[in-house]
Design a protein around this motif. Sequence first.
Motif, mmCIF file in Angstrom:
data_model
loop_
_atom_site.group_PDB
_atom_site.id
_atom_site.type_symbol
_atom_site.label_atom_id
_atom_site.label_comp_id
_atom_site.label_asym_id
_atom_site.label_seq_id
_atom_site.Cartn_x
_atom_site.Cartn_y
_atom_site.Cartn_z
ATOM 1 N N PHE A 43 -12.161 11.115 132.930
ATOM 2 C CA PHE A 43 -13.496 11.019 133.509
ATOM 3 C C PHE A 43 -13.955 9.577 133.446
ATOM 4 C CE2 PHE A 43 -13.027 15.279 131.843
ATOM 5 C CZ PHE A 43 -13.514 16.076 132.872
ATOM 6 N N GLU A 44 -14.449 9.080 134.587
ATOM 7 C CA GLU A 44 -14.927 7.712 134.661
ATOM 8 C C GLU A 44 -16.427 7.698 134.914
ATOM 9 O OE1 GLU A 44 -12.766 5.553 137.563
ATOM 10 O OE2 GLU A 44 -10.888 5.542 136.414
ATOM 11 N N ALA A 45 -17.124 6.747 134.305
ATOM 12 C CA ALA A 45 -18.553 6.571 134.547
ATOM 13 C C ALA A 45 -18.765 6.174 136.005
ATOM 14 C CB ALA A 45 -19.114 5.508 133.615
ATOM 15 N N PRO A 46 -19.922 6.534 136.586
ATOM 16 C CA PRO A 46 -20.167 6.209 138.001
ATOM 17 C C PRO A 46 -19.967 4.748 138.335
ATOM 18 C CG PRO A 46 -21.856 7.685 137.170
ATOM 19 C CD PRO A 46 -21.029 7.274 135.993
ATOM 20 N N PRO A 80 -25.637 4.536 140.975
ATOM 21 C CA PRO A 80 -24.223 4.911 141.131
ATOM 22 C C PRO A 80 -23.969 6.417 141.012
ATOM 23 C CG PRO A 80 -24.378 2.919 139.820
ATOM 24 C CD PRO A 80 -25.788 3.394 140.037
ATOM 25 N N SER A 81 -24.688 7.106 140.131
ATOM 26 C CA SER A 81 -24.454 8.545 139.983
ATOM 27 C C SER A 81 -24.870 9.329 141.217
ATOM 28 C CB SER A 81 -25.203 9.087 138.759
ATOM 29 O OG SER A 81 -26.602 9.046 138.951
ATOM 30 N N MET A 82 -25.773 8.749 142.031
ATOM 31 C CA MET A 82 -26.182 9.425 143.263
ATOM 32 C C MET A 82 -25.178 9.195 144.393
ATOM 33 S SD MET A 82 -29.034 11.195 143.038
ATOM 34 C CE MET A 82 -29.878 11.186 144.619
ATOM 35 N N MET A 83 -24.271 8.235 144.230
ATOM 36 C CA MET A 83 -23.253 7.970 145.243
ATOM 37 C C MET A 83 -22.003 8.795 144.944
ATOM 38 S SD MET A 83 -24.887 6.016 147.160
ATOM 39 C CE MET A 83 -26.340 4.970 147.121
ATOM 40 N N PHE A 84 -22.200 10.068 144.725
ATOM 41 C CA PHE A 84 -21.105 10.945 144.302
ATOM 42 C C PHE A 84 -21.078 12.205 145.131
ATOM 43 C CE2 PHE A 84 -19.792 14.625 141.680
ATOM 44 C CZ PHE A 84 -18.463 14.285 141.486
ATOM 45 N N LEU A 86 -10.660 10.317 128.323
ATOM 46 C CA LEU A 86 -9.465 11.078 128.649
ATOM 47 C C LEU A 86 -9.421 12.319 127.758
ATOM 48 C CD1 LEU A 86 -6.764 11.365 130.153
ATOM 49 C CD2 LEU A 86 -5.706 10.043 128.296
ATOM 50 N N PHE A 87 -9.340 13.496 128.402
ATOM 51 C CA PHE A 87 -9.241 14.760 127.678
ATOM 52 C C PHE A 87 -7.857 15.357 127.924
ATOM 53 C CE2 PHE A 87 -13.828 14.372 128.124
ATOM 54 C CZ PHE A 87 -14.272 14.752 126.868
ATOM 55 N N GLY A 88 -7.201 15.750 126.844
ATOM 56 C CA GLY A 88 -5.916 16.429 127.002
ATOM 57 C C GLY A 88 -6.086 17.828 127.560
ATOM 58 N N ARG A 89 -7.141 18.503 127.139
ATOM 59 C CA ARG A 89 -7.466 19.835 127.652
ATOM 60 C C ARG A 89 -8.956 19.844 127.987
ATOM 61 N NH1 ARG A 89 -4.309 24.102 127.047
ATOM 62 N NH2 ARG A 89 -6.088 25.463 126.641
#
Length: 299
Positions: free
Chosen positions: A232-235, A105-109, A242-245
Amino acid sequence: MASPFTRHDDSEKLTRLRQAGEEAARPFPELLADAERIAASVAQGVHGRRQRGTGENFWEYRHHRPEDGAAAVDWRMSARAQRLFVRENEREAASTVWLWREASPSMMFASSNVLPLKADRAAVCLIALAALLTRGGERVAVLGESERARTRALGLERVAVRLATGPGSTQSVEAPSLARHGTAVLASDFLDPIETWSARLSRFAALQAHGVLLRIVDPMEEEFPFKGRTRFEAPAGQDSLLFGRAEEAGKTYRKRWAEHGEALTALARRTGWTLVTHRTDRPATQAVLALYRALAREA
């Protein structure tokens, strides 16, 4: 008694399978065209993987050594130079290069619509490399997917199909099926832990096999350009953060990224492999040329 719906159901199934097959094969012609263009471009800048050996084509003259004996002397050249010379021929025995590109999945990016998927860029680079190798008479095969290694047009065609559309399973590198002293080119983003890759390469070492690692990187992975509230979601889409900053996480991320790259470089050096890193926003010709030259040094 046959069901009255069998023929209709079979027709629908055939249609679905044909559509799925067409969709799966859709990128193949484009990938192959790109690879052929890249191979032609690279071929203009390299001089092959020639070596001295036992073939019939002339390679070079060298000075005669006592262990060569009188039968090895090229008397015509020696008479002109007034020194004893031996005529050496070019090695003609073809070798086999095993190719593999990961399709996790990470290669399908791809971080942008103008950039290729990492898996597609890996396939293009390896198909172009296969084109160069088969032109020189070398045999090529896809690790874990090819029944046998082949050369010339048939070898290139079969390898290209598998590299463009094959599963790219990590099982192929966890239990590599290649001959002892074999040569392999592994294309991946190498995001699995270093310990995982160390275990995989140890299995190649057990076969006294070696080769080149092609690390495919999307520019976003290296630069981490995010700011503000970012999810940010895993592949595989299973986990998210979730990052506020996001910019506050950037420094830690870049440090971890650099450390992973350094560890991968050290692993390649320790195990006798050559590491080539390629970003998908840069010309694929750069990666193919680096791969080809690395294999020339390995040969």
